[in-house]
Each structure stands twice: as C-alpha cells, then as structure tokens.
Design an enzyme around this catalytic site. Sequence first.
Site, PDB file in Angstrom:
ATOM      1  N   ALA A  94      -7.994  39.808  19.020  1.00 56.90           N
ATOM      2  CA  ALA A  94      -8.757  39.666  20.258  1.00 56.90           C
ATOM      3  C   ALA A  94      -9.815  40.750  20.426  1.00 56.90           C
ATOM      4  O   ALA A  94     -10.947  40.468  20.850  1.00 56.90           O
ATOM      5  CB  ALA A  94      -7.796  39.679  21.454  1.00 56.90           C
TER       6      ALA A  94
ATOM      7  N   SER B 190      -4.383  39.423  26.700  1.00 53.67           N
ATOM      8  CA  SER B 190      -5.596  39.761  25.962  1.00 53.67           C
ATOM      9  C   SER B 190      -6.170  38.528  25.277  1.00 53.67           C
ATOM     10  O   SER B 190      -7.391  38.326  25.245  1.00 53.67           O
ATOM     11  CB  SER B 190      -5.313  40.867  24.939  1.00 53.67           C
ATOM     12  OG  SER B 190      -4.262  40.509  24.067  1.00 53.67           O
TER      13      SER B 190
ATOM     14  N   LYS C 119       3.753  34.372  10.197  1.00 53.65           N
ATOM     15  CA  LYS C 119       3.034  35.522   9.629  1.00 53.65           C
ATOM     16  C   LYS C 119       3.322  36.795  10.408  1.00 53.65           C
ATOM     17  O   LYS C 119       3.212  37.906   9.853  1.00 53.65           O
ATOM     18  CB  LYS C 119       1.540  35.230   9.551  1.00 53.65           C
ATOM     19  CG  LYS C 119       0.877  34.859  10.877  1.00 53.65           C
ATOM     20  CD  LYS C 119       0.415  36.039  11.705  1.00 53.65           C
ATOM     21  CE  LYS C 119      -0.071  35.594  13.069  1.00 53.65           C
ATOM     22  NZ  LYS C 119      -0.545  36.715  13.902  1.00 53.65           N
TER      23      LYS C 119
ATOM     24  N   GLU D  49       5.309  39.475  18.780  1.00 51.48           N
ATOM     25  CA  GLU D  49       5.871  38.142  18.540  1.00 51.48           C
ATOM     26  C   GLU D  49       6.771  38.104  17.301  1.00 51.48           C
ATOM     27  O   GLU D  49       7.748  37.353  17.260  1.00 51.48           O
ATOM     28  CB  GLU D  49       4.755  37.106  18.399  1.00 51.48           C
ATOM     29  CG  GLU D  49       4.073  36.736  19.704  1.00 51.48           C
ATOM     30  CD  GLU D  49       4.892  35.771  20.560  1.00 51.48           C
ATOM     31  OE1 GLU D  49       6.094  35.580  20.289  1.00 51.48           O
ATOM     32  OE2 GLU D  49       4.303  35.203  21.509  1.00 51.48           O
TER      33      GLU D  49
ATOM     34  N   SER E  89      -3.330  44.942  14.911  1.00 52.71           N
ATOM     35  CA  SER E  89      -2.199  44.019  15.040  1.00 52.71           C
ATOM     36  C   SER E  89      -0.991  44.738  15.621  1.00 52.71           C
ATOM     37  O   SER E  89      -0.539  45.753  15.076  1.00 52.71           O
ATOM     38  CB  SER E  89      -1.854  43.439  13.665  1.00 52.71           C
ATOM     39  OG  SER E  89      -0.542  42.915  13.654  1.00 52.71           O
ATOM     40  N   ARG E  90      -0.458  44.221  16.721  1.00 55.06           N
ATOM     41  CA  ARG E  90       0.733  44.834  17.320  1.00 55.06           C
ATOM     42  C   ARG E  90       1.933  44.742  16.382  1.00 55.06           C
ATOM     43  O   ARG E  90       2.765  45.655  16.340  1.00 55.06           O
ATOM     44  CB  ARG E  90       1.044  44.186  18.666  1.00 55.06           C
ATOM     45  CG  ARG E  90       0.052  44.523  19.753  1.00 55.06           C
ATOM     46  CD  ARG E  90       0.568  44.162  21.134  1.00 55.06           C
ATOM     47  NE  ARG E  90       0.703  42.727  21.312  1.00 55.06           N
ATOM     48  CZ  ARG E  90      -0.258  41.940  21.781  1.00 55.06           C
ATOM     49  NH1 ARG E  90      -1.423  42.448  22.099  1.00 55.06           N
ATOM     50  NH2 ARG E  90      -0.061  40.655  21.942  1.00 55.06           N
TER      51      ARG E  90
ATOM     52  N   GLY F 143      -5.354  31.254  13.781  1.00 57.82           N
ATOM     53  CA  GLY F 143      -6.249  31.776  12.759  1.00 57.82           C
ATOM     54  C   GLY F 143      -6.264  33.293  12.802  1.00 57.82           C
ATOM     55  O   GLY F 143      -5.545  33.912  13.587  1.00 57.82           O
TER      56      GLY F 143
END
Length: 327
Positions: free
Chosen positions: A135, A11, A186, A276, A249-250, A131
């Site tokens: 996506a 993505s 993060k 991640e 956000s996954r 940043g």
Amino acid sequence: MPSFVVVGATSWGMTIANLLAQGDHEVTLLTRTPAEAATVDRDRGLDRLPGFELPATVRVLPAAATPASPDGIVVAVPSQSFRATAEHPTLSREVPVLTAAKGIEHGSLLRMSEVLAACGWPAERISALSGPNLAREIVAGLPAASTVASATESEAEMWQRALSTSRFRVYRSSDVVGVELGGSLKNVVAIAAGVGAGLGLGANALASLTTRGLAEITRLAIAEGASAATLLGLAGVGDLMATCYSPLSRNHRYGERLAAGDTPQQALAAAGGVVEGATTAPVALALAARHGIDMPIAEQVNAVITGERSVTDALEALLSRDLRAEG
C-alpha cells in the site's frame, strides 16, 4: 458518475479508495463506528501511510450510513473480521462485491469469496483482488499491477476499469480460487523469509525458501481447484516476491522480529498491524490436511508462532528433511 463503497479504513482500504477516486468515481469509505468515521474524516490518513492524504472527494461514513445503491462494494478488512463486516445488513447483496482481503477463515476454512457467498451475494457478483500490492508504494504513486478474478467476465472487466490508473495496472482472470489462495498463502512464506533475512542466511537461502514456498502454495491451490498458471502470475509469484523481500511487508517484519528473539506477541506489536500470515498458517495446514498435502514451511512457521519450536530448531527441521525429487 459511478459510485463505489469501500468497507474498511485500513491502509489497503484507503489505498483502494484513493485508486477509485483517481478514476473520478464517487467513493464512500465506511468505518465500523461513527467515532471512527469522525477520526478518519478529520485525519484523512493513517500513521502506516506516512505522507498520504485521502482525497477530499472521498466521503467517510460509519457502516450504518451505507449509500443505498452503489455500483460496487469493496471489502478491505482483515480476514478474521471479514465475515462480521460482510454480514452488515446495510450492504446491498444486489451489486458487485470485491474482496480485497488475503486470508482464510478460521474454523470454516473458507476463502473470502466463499464467505461473501455465505453472506448472501450471488457467486456471479463476487470478485477477488490480489497481487504485489504494498500500500505505501501505491499511494506514493509508484507503478504496480494486480489481478482481479471473477467467475463472470463482465464483473472482472468492470473492476478492472474502475481500479486501473496510469500507475496501477489491473489484469483480469477467471481463476478466483488461485488468485485468493496465492494472496493468502504467500503471507505464511513471507514470515519464513523474514526469519531468514533476520538470521542473515543470504540470498541463496531466501531464493530457495521462496521457491519451495511457491511449490507448497501451488500444490494446495491446485488441490482446491486452481490453475497452476495463476500461481506463476501476479497473484502468485508476483505477490510472493514483494511480500517476502520488502521490509514494507508486515509479514516479513514479523519474521525478522522472531529471528531477533521477540516472542510472537512482541513481534506482532513490532510489525505495526495485522499479520495475516500468522493467522493463516494454522488454517493452511488444516486445509492441506484435508487433501493429504505436505507443507513443511507452513508447518515450521506455525510451530514457531505457537511456541512449539524455536526459530533455530524450525530451520534445522527444514534442512534435515529427507532428500527427494524437486516438485
């Protein structure tokens, strides 16, 4: 017309290909296999990016058919498959290369720019992008900003010009370490924030969690040679806020599913892609141990992921720590 290669039909890879195409550049998106190239070329999109269609000007080819001399290469694949991708012999080591991955390699504890260097790119040709860049929002045309970091000012300027559009503003930096570690670490905090949101802990708790998470990130990044100022910028607090608070956000979704009682494997499936933060947590702790740095949030996130602690036990462990000065 400048030409760019984007490696990875993820993505984020498709998003970057779209940004480059908006700048009237010649863009080739590389996939792992001819079969994947045929599928991506046919569909021109991903389920994770509803409503998005890859511009018709973007060519889709397998990695074996990499154009010989592009003006730049972007590697946009998950961190734990980054080295295998970067080692591909068709990728020229003579052109600028940009890492768009946010993670730290298992075993070696290397950042992605260091992996690129190990794969043959000169340090002065390597840049990193990070940043608050969800996506789905970017391909929808919503305004966003990012930071590109390079040891060489001219390289950072090149990528800044190539990626910037009327809706995507790119700043430049010389702090590659800070930009990469901010973007990587993060994700671990975002899992904790997702857990907090899933448990209904409230705004005070989430604000406290992300702030203390930023303190952990900053301590480790400085120990690795980063500037504290970078962690207060787009690649630090900016990325942290977007990833911790957005349901897009996954990592956040993964944390919410853990809070709902899913196993780590179930939560991963529900998150809808690579998380991640789950792969970065143990590597971050190993890197912190190298410097003798305490990272309690990362420690508890990792304990939940590995099944050593329940979500409620991890929360209690954080709340019951000894009182101390802020810092």
